[in-house]
Design a protein around this motif. Structure first.
Motif, PDB file in Angstrom:
ATOM      1  N   VAL A 276       0.841  -1.204   0.000  1.00  0.00           N
ATOM      2  CA  VAL A 276       0.000   0.000   0.000  1.00  0.00           C
ATOM      3  C   VAL A 276       0.873   1.250   0.000  1.00  0.00           C
ATOM      4  O   VAL A 276       0.618   2.213  -0.739  1.00  0.00           O
ATOM      5  CB  VAL A 276      -0.944  -0.008   1.213  1.00  0.00           C
ATOM      6  N   HIS A 277       1.897   1.251   0.837  1.00  0.00           N
ATOM      7  CA  HIS A 277       2.805   2.396   0.925  1.00  0.00           C
ATOM      8  C   HIS A 277       3.447   2.688  -0.427  1.00  0.00           C
ATOM      9  O   HIS A 277       3.467   3.843  -0.884  1.00  0.00           O
ATOM     10  CB  HIS A 277       3.885   2.114   1.973  1.00  0.00           C
ATOM     11  N   ASP A 278       3.973   1.657  -1.077  1.00  0.00           N
ATOM     12  CA  ASP A 278       4.647   1.855  -2.363  1.00  0.00           C
ATOM     13  C   ASP A 278       3.673   2.338  -3.431  1.00  0.00           C
ATOM     14  O   ASP A 278       4.006   3.229  -4.242  1.00  0.00           O
ATOM     15  CB  ASP A 278       5.305   0.550  -2.814  1.00  0.00           C
ATOM     16  N   ALA A 279       2.459   1.775  -3.455  1.00  0.00           N
ATOM     17  CA  ALA A 279       1.479   2.167  -4.475  1.00  0.00           C
ATOM     18  C   ALA A 279       1.072   3.630  -4.302  1.00  0.00           C
ATOM     19  O   ALA A 279       0.972   4.383  -5.289  1.00  0.00           O
ATOM     20  CB  ALA A 279       0.257   1.258  -4.398  1.00  0.00           C
ATOM     21  N   LEU A 280       0.839   4.057  -3.069  1.00  0.00           N
ATOM     22  CA  LEU A 280       0.453   5.449  -2.820  1.00  0.00           C
ATOM     23  C   LEU A 280       1.605   6.404  -3.122  1.00  0.00           C
ATOM     24  O   LEU A 280       1.401   7.496  -3.670  1.00  0.00           O
ATOM     25  CB  LEU A 280       0.003   5.603  -1.368  1.00  0.00           C
ATOM     26  N   THR A 281       2.815   6.003  -2.764  1.00  0.00           N
ATOM     27  CA  THR A 281       3.986   6.839  -3.048  1.00  0.00           C
ATOM     28  C   THR A 281       4.174   6.993  -4.551  1.00  0.00           C
ATOM     29  O   THR A 281       4.437   8.103  -5.053  1.00  0.00           O
ATOM     30  CB  THR A 281       5.243   6.217  -2.414  1.00  0.00           C
TER      31      THR A 281
END
Length: 407
Positions: A276-281
């Motif tokens: 989730v963190h990587d996708a949002l970033t």
């Protein structure tokens, strides 16, 4: 074994025939001294007692933690969940804990006896006989008092010197101590054990397995599993020590427009949170990802709060979320922060994602607005996680490319 005139002899328990002098082997003497005192006298005996206490506490607390993980005492023997190390650790614990608790508690008791903290009842001795039967000494095989004693109950048999015509045989058993006439083979005096002595004898047998070969075998098997328990426990500790992954572009809590908080007992939930963190970033958001216990009193620029949490045992918080609800009571989030809670769990448990529901309710009570309704992922279901990601992308109006997660 029997003592005769100051010498210790080996005796055939069926016939009473002397088999020769008894001398303990060097290896067994070394093992005995290691076990009882670490070759350090009274100081070592004290250390041995402390080790027994620590082992008892670790064993008992381990049972409590396992029951909590499994969802209650009734499910203590249910199939274990988690990764391979956790499953092996649970299995090893179930097999070894009964023996470890027995050995540690009885060892602690005997340590207390050694230092005079517990009465073993040995101070009370039978009165020494004033008269004995004169005449030739009876053969050991004909001693009536001795023949009535089960070999498993025999503790000590001491004969007087051969030239001592007035001497008596000292006989100590699991139920009492007394003196036996050399000529008649009858009891001259007998003192039944007090309750304190009976307790000591019972504990002694439980700790040593003397007279109970099957108990010795079971305890030996339990102890043999300890290395596996130690190895898997170390692996679990190391996994939790390195639980929080290194996240690319993890901005400060007060600079983030999106905060992702993670509640995890193992690394599984963190794997989803990282995706989730990587996708949002990658979608251009300033993302701050941390444990749920890291909840700040306020986030100056945050517009949304995403909570990904597992449920531990019977509806409890995982370790990294144990303080979240308490910290939330002092946080100032309000309706300007939209929240979405994603729960991870195992539907085979009655309290499936119960902690995630508690978090959702607490955030609603705190006045936060809803970005997405509560969603759940059962046993790492990739399809459910992907659907939640699609719903999140739709609300944000961006394309999110969540990487597949394998757990």
């Amino acid at each position: 074994d029997a003592k005769h005139g100051g010498d210790t002899l080996r005796v055939d328990p069926r016939t009473g025939a002397v088999l020769g002098a008894y001398a303990p082997g060097a290896f067994m003497t070394w093992m005995r001294d290691l076990h009882r005192s670490f070759f350090s006298g009274d100081m070592g005996r004290g250390v041995s007692g402390v080790v027994a206490l620590v082992m008892a506490l670790l064993s008992l607390s381990g049972v409590v933690l396992l029951a909590r993980k499994m969802g209650g005492w009734r499910k203590l023997l249910a199939r274990s969940t988690g990764d391979r190390s956790q499953r092996w650790h649970s299995a090893a614990g179930r097999l070894s804990v009964p023996g470890l608790i027995l050995l540690s508690v009885t060892g602690l008791y005997m340590s207390g006896v050694t230092f005079g903290l517990i009465d073993d009842g040995m101070a009370l001795e039978p009165a020494y006989p004033s008269q004995v039967t004169q005449g030739p000494h009876a053969a050991v095989a004909d001693l009536k008092a001795l023949k009535a004693v089960d070999i498993a109950d025999l503790r000590e048999l001491e004969f007087p010197k051969p030239e001592d015509s007035n001497g008596v045989i000292t006989l100590r058993t699991a139920s009492g101590d007394g003196y036996v006439d050399q000529a008649s083979g009858e009891w001259l005096g007998y003192q039944a054990h007090t309750l304190a002595r009976q307790v000591y004898e019972t504990v002694y047998q439980l700790h040593t397995g003397e007279g109970y070969w099957w108990l010795s075998l079971l305890c030996g098997l339990c102890v043999s599993i300890v290395p596996l328990l130690a190895i898997t426990g170390t692996l679990i500790w190391w996994q939790r020590r390195t639980l929080t992954p290194t996240l690319r572009g993890n901005v400060g809590a007060q600079q983030a427009d999106t905060v992702v908080l993670v509640g995890s007992q193992s690394a599984n939930t963190w794997a989803f949170a990282s995706a989730v963190h990587d996708a949002l970033t990658n979608a251009g958001h300033a993302v701050h990802t941390a444990t749920m216990n890291s909840l700040q009193p306020r986030y100056r620029q945050a517009k949304r709060l995403l909570v990904l949490t597992s449920t531990y045992g019977d509806g409890h918080a995982p370790d990294s979320a144990s303080a979240f609800l308490a910290r939330l009571q002092h946080a100032q989030l309000g309706p300007e922060v939209a929240v979405a809670v994603l729960g991870f769990g195992d539907s085979r448990f009655k309290q499936f994602c119960a902690y995630a529901q508690r978090v959702q309710d607490a955030l609603s009570d705190a006045g936060c607005s809803t970005l997405l309704p509560l969603a759940t992922v059962d046993r790492g279901d990739a399809e459910a996680f992907s659907k939640w990601g699609d719903d999140l992308a739709e609300q944000l109006g961006v394309a999110l490319h969540l990487q597949p997660v394998r757990v």
